[in-house]
Design a protein around this motif. Structure first.
Motif, PDB file in Angstrom:
ATOM      1  N   GLY A 114     -99.516 -42.790  29.031  1.00 22.12           N
ATOM      2  CA  GLY A 114    -100.767 -43.524  29.188  1.00 22.12           C
ATOM      3  C   GLY A 114    -101.285 -44.057  27.871  1.00 22.12           C
ATOM      4  O   GLY A 114    -101.933 -45.110  27.832  1.00 22.12           O
ATOM      5  N   TRP A 115    -100.980 -43.348  26.798  1.00 22.29           N
ATOM      6  CA  TRP A 115    -101.371 -43.793  25.455  1.00 22.29           C
ATOM      7  C   TRP A 115    -100.333 -44.762  24.882  1.00 22.29           C
ATOM      8  O   TRP A 115    -100.666 -45.833  24.395  1.00 22.29           O
ATOM      9  N   SER A 116     -99.071 -44.382  24.965  1.00 23.37           N
ATOM     10  CA  SER A 116     -98.005 -45.178  24.350  1.00 23.37           C
ATOM     11  C   SER A 116     -97.811 -46.528  25.028  1.00 23.37           C
ATOM     12  O   SER A 116     -97.495 -47.524  24.371  1.00 23.37           O
ATOM     13  N   ASP A 117     -97.988 -46.576  26.337  1.00 19.63           N
ATOM     14  CA  ASP A 117     -97.714 -47.798  27.090  1.00 19.63           C
ATOM     15  C   ASP A 117     -98.985 -48.536  27.486  1.00 19.63           C
ATOM     16  O   ASP A 117     -99.027 -49.244  28.493  1.00 19.63           O
ATOM     17  N   ALA A 118    -100.036 -48.364  26.701  1.00 20.30           N
ATOM     18  CA  ALA A 118    -101.311 -49.038  26.994  1.00 20.30           C
ATOM     19  C   ALA A 118    -101.150 -50.546  26.895  1.00 20.30           C
ATOM     20  O   ALA A 118    -100.191 -51.057  26.299  1.00 20.30           O
ATOM     21  N   GLY A 119    -102.077 -51.278  27.498  1.00 21.51           N
ATOM     22  CA  GLY A 119    -102.025 -52.733  27.471  1.00 21.51           C
ATOM     23  C   GLY A 119    -102.004 -53.285  26.056  1.00 21.51           C
ATOM     24  O   GLY A 119    -102.591 -52.709  25.139  1.00 21.51           O
ATOM     25  N   LYS A 120    -101.318 -54.403  25.892  1.00 23.71           N
ATOM     26  CA  LYS A 120    -101.108 -54.954  24.563  1.00 23.71           C
ATOM     27  C   LYS A 120    -102.119 -56.038  24.205  1.00 23.71           C
ATOM     28  O   LYS A 120    -102.543 -56.820  25.055  1.00 23.71           O
ATOM     29  N   ILE A 121    -102.455 -56.047  22.948  1.00 23.72           N
ATOM     30  CA  ILE A 121    -103.304 -57.091  22.357  1.00 23.72           C
ATOM     31  C   ILE A 121    -102.611 -57.568  21.094  1.00 23.72           C
ATOM     32  O   ILE A 121    -102.350 -56.771  20.183  1.00 23.72           O
ATOM     33  N   GLY A 122    -102.291 -58.862  21.023  1.00 25.95           N
ATOM     34  CA  GLY A 122    -101.625 -59.385  19.841  1.00 25.95           C
ATOM     35  C   GLY A 122    -100.267 -58.778  19.582  1.00 25.95           C
ATOM     36  O   GLY A 122     -99.845 -58.653  18.428  1.00 25.95           O
TER      37      GLY A 122
ATOM     38  N   TYR B 184     -99.308 -55.660  20.172  1.00 22.61           N
ATOM     39  CA  TYR B 184     -99.348 -54.208  19.983  1.00 22.61           C
ATOM     40  C   TYR B 184    -100.286 -53.587  21.016  1.00 22.61           C
ATOM     41  O   TYR B 184    -101.265 -54.210  21.442  1.00 22.61           O
ATOM     42  N   ALA B 185     -99.989 -52.335  21.411  1.00 20.35           N
ATOM     43  CA  ALA B 185    -100.848 -51.625  22.352  1.00 20.35           C
ATOM     44  C   ALA B 185    -102.250 -51.500  21.765  1.00 20.35           C
ATOM     45  O   ALA B 185    -102.405 -51.302  20.556  1.00 20.35           O
ATOM     46  N   TRP B 186    -103.252 -51.561  22.637  1.00 21.74           N
ATOM     47  CA  TRP B 186    -104.621 -51.464  22.132  1.00 21.74           C
ATOM     48  C   TRP B 186    -104.863 -50.094  21.495  1.00 21.74           C
ATOM     49  O   TRP B 186    -105.703 -49.946  20.591  1.00 21.74           O
ATOM     50  N   THR B 187    -104.095 -49.090  21.921  1.00 20.82           N
ATOM     51  CA  THR B 187    -104.222 -47.766  21.312  1.00 20.82           C
ATOM     52  C   THR B 187    -103.687 -47.756  19.881  1.00 20.82           C
ATOM     53  O   THR B 187    -104.116 -46.941  19.059  1.00 20.82           O
ATOM     54  N   MET B 188    -102.755 -48.666  19.565  1.00 22.94           N
ATOM     55  CA  MET B 188    -102.285 -48.801  18.182  1.00 22.94           C
ATOM     56  C   MET B 188    -103.397 -49.364  17.311  1.00 22.94           C
ATOM     57  O   MET B 188    -103.625 -48.915  16.175  1.00 22.94           O
ATOM     58  N   TRP B 189    -104.120 -50.336  17.836  1.00 21.84           N
ATOM     59  CA  TRP B 189    -105.243 -50.898  17.083  1.00 21.84           C
ATOM     60  C   TRP B 189    -106.338 -49.840  16.901  1.00 21.84           C
ATOM     61  O   TRP B 189    -106.967 -49.774  15.832  1.00 21.84           O
ATOM     62  N   LEU B 190    -106.548 -49.011  17.914  1.00 17.32           N
ATOM     63  CA  LEU B 190    -107.540 -47.942  17.795  1.00 17.32           C
ATOM     64  C   LEU B 190    -107.109 -46.939  16.722  1.00 17.32           C
ATOM     65  O   LEU B 190    -107.940 -46.487  15.914  1.00 17.32           O
ATOM     66  N   SER B 191    -105.835 -46.596  16.684  1.00 13.15           N
ATOM     67  CA  SER B 191    -105.314 -45.675  15.669  1.00 13.15           C
ATOM     68  C   SER B 191    -105.497 -46.250  14.272  1.00 13.15           C
ATOM     69  O   SER B 191    -105.856 -45.536  13.323  1.00 13.15           O
ATOM     70  N   PHE B 192    -105.243 -47.525  14.138  1.00 10.19           N
ATOM     71  CA  PHE B 192    -105.438 -48.244  12.872  1.00 10.19           C
ATOM     72  C   PHE B 192    -106.894 -48.121  12.425  1.00 10.19           C
ATOM     73  O   PHE B 192    -107.188 -47.818  11.258  1.00 10.19           O
ATOM     74  N   ALA B 193    -107.825 -48.307  13.363  1.00  7.05           N
ATOM     75  CA  ALA B 193    -109.255 -48.231  13.041  1.00  7.05           C
ATOM     76  C   ALA B 193    -109.667 -46.813  12.650  1.00  7.05           C
ATOM     77  O   ALA B 193    -110.484 -46.614  11.737  1.00  7.05           O
TER      78      ALA B 193
END
Length: 508
Positions: A164-172, A174-183
Motif C-alpha cells: 500500500g505504501w510502495s505501490d501508491a499512486g504516482k505523481i511526476g 514517483y509514488a506520492w509516498t516517495m515525495w512524502l518521504s523526501f519531505a
C-alpha cells in the motif's frame, strides 16, 4: 571608488598569539556595519576548540555517505573493476587534500568563514560572486542528498507497511509516498541545523563510527550472498588497462576531485573553530584520503558482488539494501543510510551555503535564514533528475562543479599564499574603503580570472542529460581536465593581473 593603497593596521585592531593565531584585540570594538553580523565575525580564540579528532570525525562522517558510495560504485557501473575504481578515488582525494589544507589554513589562524576569506581576493562586495556560486552548488548537493535520504525512508516504510505504501499512486513519475518521504527527511535536517554548530559537531562525533560499522555489515552480507570474498574481487574490468580505460580515467578523476571541490573552498567554515593549525592539518590528512579510500573499497567490493549475485551492478546502496528479505538487516542498512546522509548533508551542504547567503546581506540574512534558503533552493533544482543516472552524476554534475569551483580555489590560493604570504587585516575584511575594497568593493582582476578559468574548464564539457551538446565545441579537448584547467588558469591569470597592479599594493 578607485583602488586604494593599504593603510597601516591600527595597533589595537588585532593581536597575534604565540601560536600564530590572530584575533580582534581585547577591548577593541568588533567590526560592524553592513558587511558584518554575528555569524560572519571572527571566532574568538576561546571558542576555537575543535581538536584533531573533531576534524577527523567530521571527515569520516562526510566521506562515509551514500553519495560517496555511489561515487565508487558508479565507476563499476560504467566499466571499471575494483582496482581501477579504488585507484581513481584514492588519487583524487590525495590531490584535493592539497587545496583543502591550503585554504583551510585561514580558518584557525583568523577564525573567519569562507565568504569573508574570499573578500581578500574578490573584494568585500565581490566575494558574493564565489560565495553564491559555492552556495548554489551546495543547494544542488543538498537536494541530491535529501532525495537519497527520502529514498531510504520510502524503502524502509515500504518493507514495514507493505505494498500500500510502495505501490501508491504516482505523481511526476514517483509514488506520492516517495515525495512524502523526501519531505520528511527535508524537515529533519532543518530541525538539526536550527540547533547550531555545536549540535552539528556532536552529531558528527557519534555518526562517524556508526556509518563505518554499517558499511562493513553490508560488505559481509554481500560476500555471503556471493559465496565468499573471491567473487567480489574477481569481477573483470570491461575496459582493460589500455586506451579505453585511460579515456575514462581522466574525466573520472576530475569528477572525483569535483566531489570535494566544494569543501576545498569553504573548509574555513569549519577550520575557523580549530584549536590549532596542527589540529586541522592532521585531522584532515587523517580523515579525508584514508576514509574515502576505505569507503571506496567497501563500495566497489559490494557493487562487484551485486554484479555477481544479481547479474548487474546495483550502484545505489538504498536499492541494494531493499533487495534483502531480512527485516532487521534492511532496517539496520537503511538507518545507516539515513545517519550517513544526515551527517554529510548538514555538515557539507547546509553550514556553508548558510554562511554564503548570509554574506550577501549580513544585516538581513542570518545563518539560520541562509540555511532555510538552501533547503528551499535544493528542492527547486530537481535533484531526482541529477541523481537518476551514473553517467550524468559523475561526468556532468561532478565534472561541471569541479571545473567551476577549481577556478575559485586557484584565486584564493594565489592571493593568500603567494601574494599575501598568509597575512590578512581582520578589520579591513569587514569595512568599505580599506585594502580589500578595491573598486567599489569589487576586484575586477579576480572576476576576470574566474570567468576565463571557468570558460576554459567547462566550456567544452557535455551538459547531458541537462542539455544536448557542448557550449563551445572547440574547447572539448580541455573538458576531461576541467578542475586542473580551471585552477591553473585562474591562478596564473590572477597573479599576472595583480602583479601588474603594483607590488606596493599587495602587502597585507
Amino acid at each position: 571608488m578607485t583602488d586604494t593603497a593599504p593603510t597601516a593596521i591600527p595597533p589595537t585592531a588585532q593581536v597575534t598569539l604565540a601560536d600564530g593565531r590572530v584575533e580582534i584585540a581585547p577591548g577593541a570594538p568588533l567590526p560592524s556595519g553592513p558587511y558584518a553580523n554575528e555569524d560572519l565575525l571572527p571566532v574568538p580564540i576561546e571558542k576555537r576548540t575543535w581538536t584533531t579528532y573533531n576534524f577527523s570525525a567530521l571527515w569520516v562522517g562526510m566521506a562515509h555517505n551514500t553519495a560517496s558510495w555511489t561515487l565508487a560504485s558508479g565507476l563499476i557501473a560504467v566499466g571499471m573493476d575494483w582496482k581501477q575504481a579504488v585507484l581513481t578515488i584514492a588519487l583524487a582525494n590525495v590531490i584535493v587534500l592539497v587545496p583543502m589544507l591550503l585554504t583551510g589554513h585561514a580558518g584557525p589562524k583568523y577564525g573567519i568563514p569562507f565568504p569573508v576569506f574570499a573578500r581578500a581576493s574578490f573584494g568585500v562586495r565581490g566575494a558574493n560572486l564565489p560565495a553564491v556560486v559555492r552556495a548554489l552548488v551546495a543547494c544542488g548537493w543538498f537536494g541530491i542528498q535529501t532525495w537519497i535520504g527520502g529514498e531510504a525512508i520510502y524503502f524502509l516504510a515500504g518493507k514495514l507497511i507493505g505494498n500500500g505504501w510502495s505501490d501508491a499512486g504516482k505523481i511526476g513519475g514517483y509514488a506520492w509516498t516517495m515525495w512524502l518521504s523526501f519531505a520528511i527527511f527535508w524537515a529533519i535536517q532543518v530541525a538539526i541545523i536550527y540547533r547550531g554548530m555545536d549540535t552539528i559537531r556532536r552529531f558528527e562525533n557519534w555518526a562517524a563510527p556508526f556509518v563505518i560499522v554499517g558499511a562493513l555489515v553490508m560488505l559481509v552480507w554481500m560476500s555471503n550472498k556471493a559465496g565468499g570474498f573471491g567473487p567480489l574481487l574477481d569481477q573483470p574490468s570491461k575496459l582493460g588497462w589500455g586506451g579505453d580505460f585511460w579515456k575514462l580515467f581522466w574525466p573520472s578523476l576530475m569528477g572525483m576531485i569535483g566531489f570535494w571541490s566544494t569543501l576545498s573552498l569553504n573548509i574555513p567554515d569549519f577550520t575557523r573553530y580549530g584549536r590549532s593549525q596542527k589540529a586541522q592539518t592532521w585531522g584532515q590528512a587523517l580523515g579525508l584520503p584514508t576514509t574515502m579510500t576505505l569507503f571506496a573499497l567497501l563500495s566497489v567490493l559490494v557493487t562487484s558482488g551485486s554484479q555477481k549475485v544479481y547479474g548487474q551492478a546495483v550502484w545505489d546502496p538504498v536499492q541494494l539494501a531493499a533487495k534483502t528479505d531480512n527485516v532487521f538487516g534492511l532496517l539496520f542498512a537503511l538507518v545507516t543510510v539515513l545517519v550517513a546522509t544526515l551527517s554529510v548533508n548538514i555538515a557539507a551542504n547546509l553550514v556553508s551555503p548558510a554562511f554564503d547567503f548570509s554574506n550577501i546581506a549580513p544585516r538581513k540574512v542570518s545563518f539560520r535564514a541562509g540555511a532555510l534558503a538552501t533547503c528551499f533552493i535544493g528542492v527547486l533544482i530537481f535533484p531526482w533528475k541529477l541523481y537518476s543516472d551514473p553517467q550524468g552524476y559523475i561526468f556532468t554534475w561532478l565534472g561541471l562543479v569541479g571545473g567551476l569551483l577549481g577556478t575559485v580555489a586557484g584565486i584564493l590560493i594565489a592571493d593568500y599564499w603567494i601574494l599575501r604570504r598568509g597575512k590578512l587585516d581582520l578589520v579591513d575584511l569587514y569595512r568599505s574603503g580599506g585594502r580589500y575594497w578595491y573598486a567599489g568593493g569589487w576586484n575586477w582582476r579576480a572576476v576576470v580570472a574566474f570567468v576565463t578559468g571557468g570558460v576554459l574548464a567547462i566550456g567544452g564539457a557535455s551538459f547531458k542529460p541537462l542539455i544536448d551538446g557542448r557550449p563551445i565545441p572547440a574547447l572539448q579537448p580541455l573538458a576531461d581536465y576541467g578542475w586542473a584547467v580551471g585552477l591553473g588558469t585562474s591562478m596564473a591569470l590572477y597573479l599576472v593581473l595583480m602583479l601588474l597592479r603594483g607590488r606596493q599594493r599587495l602587502e597585507a
